[in-house]
Write a protein that holds these residues in place. Structure first.
Motif, PDB file in Angstrom:
ATOM      1  N   GLY A   1       0.834  -1.025  -0.017  1.00 10.48           N
ATOM      2  CA  GLY A   1       0.084   0.003  -0.009  1.00 10.48           C
ATOM      3  C   GLY A   1       1.050   1.110  -0.176  1.00 10.48           C
ATOM      4  O   GLY A   1       2.006   1.562   0.323  1.00 10.48           O
ATOM      5  N   TYR A   2      -0.079   2.657   0.150  1.00 12.17           N
ATOM      6  CA  TYR A   2       0.886   3.356  -0.787  1.00 12.17           C
ATOM      7  C   TYR A   2       1.654   3.780   0.543  1.00 12.17           C
ATOM      8  O   TYR A   2       2.696   4.928   0.656  1.00 12.17           O
ATOM      9  CB  TYR A   2      -0.122   5.244  -0.481  1.00 12.17           C
ATOM     10  N   THR A   3       1.005   3.488   2.010  1.00  9.84           N
ATOM     11  CA  THR A   3       1.602   4.168   3.461  1.00  9.84           C
ATOM     12  C   THR A   3       2.424   4.043   3.766  1.00  9.84           C
ATOM     13  O   THR A   3       4.064   4.275   4.126  1.00  9.84           O
ATOM     14  CB  THR A   3       0.030   4.471   4.645  1.00  9.84           C
ATOM     15  N   PRO A   4       2.386   2.415   4.099  1.00 13.09           N
ATOM     16  CA  PRO A   4       3.763   2.061   4.479  1.00 13.09           C
ATOM     17  C   PRO A   4       4.808   1.657   3.230  1.00 13.09           C
ATOM     18  O   PRO A   4       5.940   1.556   3.812  1.00 13.09           O
ATOM     19  CB  PRO A   4       3.135   0.403   4.086  1.00 13.09           C
ATOM     20  N   ALA A   5       4.532   2.060   1.821  1.00 13.04           N
ATOM     21  CA  ALA A   5       5.541   1.587   1.387  1.00 13.04           C
ATOM     22  C   ALA A   5       6.450   3.054   1.580  1.00 13.04           C
ATOM     23  O   ALA A   5       7.667   2.975   1.352  1.00 13.04           O
ATOM     24  CB  ALA A   5       5.330   1.720  -0.530  1.00 13.04           C
ATOM     25  N   LEU A   6       5.509   4.386   1.534  1.00 17.13           N
ATOM     26  CA  LEU A   6       6.075   5.925   1.560  1.00 17.13           C
ATOM     27  C   LEU A   6       7.382   5.145   3.116  1.00 17.13           C
ATOM     28  O   LEU A   6       8.257   5.900   3.120  1.00 17.13           O
ATOM     29  CB  LEU A   6       5.099   7.113   1.942  1.00 17.13           C
ATOM     30  N   HIS A   7       6.373   4.910   3.642  1.00 15.81           N
ATOM     31  CA  HIS A   7       7.533   4.884   5.660  1.00 15.81           C
ATOM     32  C   HIS A   7       8.446   4.068   5.034  1.00 15.81           C
ATOM     33  O   HIS A   7       9.592   4.002   5.819  1.00 15.81           O
ATOM     34  CB  HIS A   7       6.810   4.300   6.648  1.00 15.81           C
ATOM     35  N   LEU A   8       8.799   2.694   4.276  1.00 11.41           N
ATOM     36  CA  LEU A   8       9.747   1.964   3.506  1.00 11.41           C
ATOM     37  C   LEU A   8      10.588   2.670   2.601  1.00 11.41           C
ATOM     38  O   LEU A   8      12.184   3.294   3.570  1.00 11.41           O
ATOM     39  CB  LEU A   8       9.535   1.142   2.868  1.00 11.41           C
ATOM     40  N   MET A   9      10.429   3.897   1.983  1.00 15.43           N
ATOM     41  CA  MET A   9      10.940   4.906   1.095  1.00 15.43           C
ATOM     42  C   MET A   9      12.090   5.552   2.488  1.00 15.43           C
ATOM     43  O   MET A   9      12.911   6.140   2.064  1.00 15.43           O
ATOM     44  CB  MET A   9      11.050   5.100   0.033  1.00 15.43           C
ATOM     45  N   ARG A  10      11.019   6.370   3.234  1.00 10.30           N
ATOM     46  CA  ARG A  10      11.286   6.801   3.943  1.00 10.30           C
ATOM     47  C   ARG A  10      12.884   6.947   5.021  1.00 10.30           C
ATOM     48  O   ARG A  10      14.084   7.102   5.499  1.00 10.30           O
ATOM     49  CB  ARG A  10      10.670   7.734   5.083  1.00 10.30           C
ATOM     50  N   THR A  11      12.841   4.766   5.198  1.00  9.28           N
ATOM     51  CA  THR A  11      14.294   4.975   5.755  1.00  9.28           C
ATOM     52  C   THR A  11      15.597   4.728   4.811  1.00  9.28           C
ATOM     53  O   THR A  11      16.441   3.758   5.752  1.00  9.28           O
ATOM     54  CB  THR A  11      14.266   3.191   6.105  1.00  9.28           C
TER      55      THR A  11
ATOM     56  N   GLY B   1      -5.902 -14.558   4.928  1.00 10.33           N
ATOM     57  CA  GLY B   1      -7.479 -13.261   4.596  1.00 10.33           C
ATOM     58  C   GLY B   1      -6.101 -12.433   4.459  1.00 10.33           C
ATOM     59  O   GLY B   1      -7.374 -11.154   3.655  1.00 10.33           O
ATOM     60  N   ILE B   2      -5.156 -12.148   4.074  1.00  9.26           N
ATOM     61  CA  ILE B   2      -4.544 -11.081   2.902  1.00  9.26           C
ATOM     62  C   ILE B   2      -4.127 -11.051   2.309  1.00  9.26           C
ATOM     63  O   ILE B   2      -2.806 -12.191   1.449  1.00  9.26           O
ATOM     64  CB  ILE B   2      -3.122 -10.434   4.288  1.00  9.26           C
ATOM     65  N   ARG B   3      -4.923  -9.882   0.857  1.00 10.20           N
ATOM     66  CA  ARG B   3      -3.999  -9.919  -0.041  1.00 10.20           C
ATOM     67  C   ARG B   3      -4.616  -8.719  -0.652  1.00 10.20           C
ATOM     68  O   ARG B   3      -5.588  -8.241  -0.374  1.00 10.20           O
ATOM     69  CB  ARG B   3      -4.318 -11.445  -0.822  1.00 10.20           C
ATOM     70  N   VAL B   4      -3.223  -8.242  -1.372  1.00  2.29           N
ATOM     71  CA  VAL B   4      -3.351  -6.418  -1.823  1.00  2.29           C
ATOM     72  C   VAL B   4      -3.286  -7.852  -3.473  1.00  2.29           C
ATOM     73  O   VAL B   4      -1.866  -7.598  -4.137  1.00  2.29           O
ATOM     74  CB  VAL B   4      -2.866  -6.132  -1.476  1.00  2.29           C
ATOM     75  N   PRO B   5      -4.103  -7.039  -4.638  1.00  2.00           N
ATOM     76  CA  PRO B   5      -3.693  -7.242  -5.861  1.00  2.00           C
ATOM     77  C   PRO B   5      -2.993  -6.683  -6.756  1.00  2.00           C
ATOM     78  O   PRO B   5      -2.641  -4.982  -6.109  1.00  2.00           O
ATOM     79  CB  PRO B   5      -5.393  -7.279  -6.628  1.00  2.00           C
ATOM     80  N   MET B   6      -2.411  -6.995  -7.139  1.00  2.00           N
ATOM     81  CA  MET B   6      -0.892  -6.288  -7.893  1.00  2.00           C
ATOM     82  C   MET B   6      -1.387  -4.965  -8.544  1.00  2.00           C
ATOM     83  O   MET B   6      -0.834  -4.236  -8.483  1.00  2.00           O
ATOM     84  CB  MET B   6       0.212  -7.711  -9.196  1.00  2.00           C
ATOM     85  N   ALA B   7      -1.988  -4.938 -10.055  1.00  2.00           N
ATOM     86  CA  ALA B   7      -2.092  -4.001 -10.707  1.00  2.00           C
ATOM     87  C   ALA B   7      -2.055  -3.043  -9.503  1.00  2.00           C
ATOM     88  O   ALA B   7      -1.849  -1.709  -9.808  1.00  2.00           O
ATOM     89  CB  ALA B   7      -3.072  -4.125 -11.564  1.00  2.00           C
ATOM     90  N   THR B   8      -2.949  -2.953  -8.656  1.00  2.12           N
ATOM     91  CA  THR B   8      -3.109  -1.657  -7.800  1.00  2.12           C
ATOM     92  C   THR B   8      -1.824  -1.131  -6.852  1.00  2.12           C
ATOM     93  O   THR B   8      -1.521  -0.366  -6.373  1.00  2.12           O
ATOM     94  CB  THR B   8      -4.309  -2.086  -6.701  1.00  2.12           C
ATOM     95  N   ALA B   9      -1.638  -2.063  -6.329  1.00  2.00           N
ATOM     96  CA  ALA B   9      -0.819  -2.459  -5.283  1.00  2.00           C
ATOM     97  C   ALA B   9       0.448  -1.753  -6.044  1.00  2.00           C
ATOM     98  O   ALA B   9       0.651  -0.282  -5.485  1.00  2.00           O
ATOM     99  CB  ALA B   9       0.213  -3.658  -4.723  1.00  2.00           C
TER     100      ALA B   9
END
Length: 378
Positions: free
Chosen positions: A202-212, A234-242
């Motif tokens: 997702g956008y927010t966790p990825a942005l935090h990883l970039m800030r590391t 029960g966790i999955r995020v479709p790849m195109a959106t991710a």
């Protein structure tokens, strides 16, 4: 325009799309495939193609990491796998390939757990990475966040060029009352080598990883061919959106940081050349391939594919999957293709798709027009 839909009176959810749901639109102008440039650079390292071999024992051994490097890609060795637990794991790889063909079999899972229960040996990490270094290709190894603090000094001292921290999901801030968590920002700051970290979905966790300070972020969660994370957790995020969300995080982080570019790497669910094309069209800089490369006749899995999650001692979330053998690694990547289903000549197909759409550079191809395809899987 909101993309949220009402699931029920008490819950709304955002609509997300898989790679099967989208298609690339051909352009008015076409190019000659021979003019297409597939080179990709991360930090100081340039590769002839945007392909990273997933750190999985069925995909990468020291020999296949070397072979992939010589073909223009990057092979990442799993430093928690059989090659760092056993002096010569060849017979164990053969045994895993010969286990009964029963998906989800408790007996197969139990045997995998036994094989992977052997301790990781620091001297084998050094030996395997030295072997790759002696070949002259870029050296990359992977640890999970749980093992990083235990073994990263061994990895760095062995002369690794790129360090990968890869897990089912990786966050910039892990909270634990039981043990001291890995502080990614401090860790990456103190290292002398570029770090690729993920997965993120997702956008927010990825942005935090970039800030590391990470050089690259792996995108994906629960979508690989050997993963049962979706069914187990029960966790999955479709790849195109991710990928699209995290590409947007990359753009916003560039503005925030004054121009620092973090590479977005699609990881999981990329079974065919068409999936690779669409992942880059959605904004990925490169792809990390597991099952796709496990189909090579010279892959260590012998036509089978599995991940470390399949051997988890307490909560296994994967199984050993029959993927078959399509072609030698070189033909799989560069052709000539023998199959018509997008499993061979992966880079030839990527070149053809880019040329048909009028693009000759990977970064430009991220701007290609795409449509949502109502005929799922077409």
């Amino acid at each position: 325009m909101s993309n949220e839909i009402e699931i029920g009176r008490g819950k709304r959810g955002r609509r997300a799309f898989s790679l099967d749901d989208v298609s690339v639109v051909p352009a008015r102008r076409t190019r000659d495939p021979e003019d297409v440039n597939l080179s990709w650079q991360i930090d100081a390292f340039t590769f002839d193609m945007p392909v990273i071999g997933a750190p999985m024992d069925s995909v990468m051994s020291p020999d296949t990491a070397i072979a992939l490097g010589r073909l223009g890609g990057l092979g990442v060795l799993n430093l928690e796998g059989l090659w760092t637990r056993h002096e010569d794991p060849t017979s164990l790889l053969e045994e895993i390939a010969s286990l009964p063909d029963e998906p989800g079999s408790p007996e197969v899972t139990r045997r995998l757990q036994e094989i992977y229960s052997a301790p990781i040996r620091a001297e084998l990490i050094t030996e395997r990475l030295n072997r790759i270094r002696e070949s002259g290709v870029v050296v990359a190894g992977s640890l999970t966040p749980q093992r990083t603090q235990e073994f990263y000094r061994t990895v760095v001292e062995a002369g690794v060029d790129l360090f990968v921290i890869r897990g089912t999901t990786v966050s910039a801030e892990h909270v634990s009352t039981a043990k001291e968590p890995l502080d990614l920002k401090k860790f990456i700051y103190e290292l002398d080598v570029p770090v690729i970290v993920g997965g993120a979905a997702g956008y927010t966790p990825a942005l935090h990883l970039m800030r590391t300070g990470a050089a690259g972020v792996l995108v994906g969660f629960g979508g690989g061919a050997s993963s049962t994370t979706r069914r187990a957790l029960g966790i999955r995020v479709p790849m195109a959106t991710a990928v699209s969300d995290i590409a947007e995080a990359r753009r916003d982080y560039m503005d925030e940081s004054g121009g620092r570019y973090v590479h977005v790497i699609a990881d999981g669910g990329l079974g065919t050349s068409g999936d690779i094309v669409k992942a880059i069209a959605m904004g990925a800089d490169a792809v990390m391939l597991g099952a796709t490369l496990a189909r090579a006749t010279d892959a260590p899995g012998g036509g089978w594919h599995w991940g470390g999650e399949a051997a988890h001692p307490v909560l296994p979330r994967g199984h050993r999957t029959r993927v078959g053998q399509a072609a030698p690694l070189e033909e799989l990547l560069w052709g000539p293709g023998r199959q018509t289903d997008g499993t061979t000549n992966l880079m030839g197909a990527l070149k053809a798709a880019m040329a048909t759409s009028g693009y000759t550079e990977l970064k430009d191809f991220q701007k290609v027009e795409v449509i949502v395809n109502p005929a799922v899987g077409a």
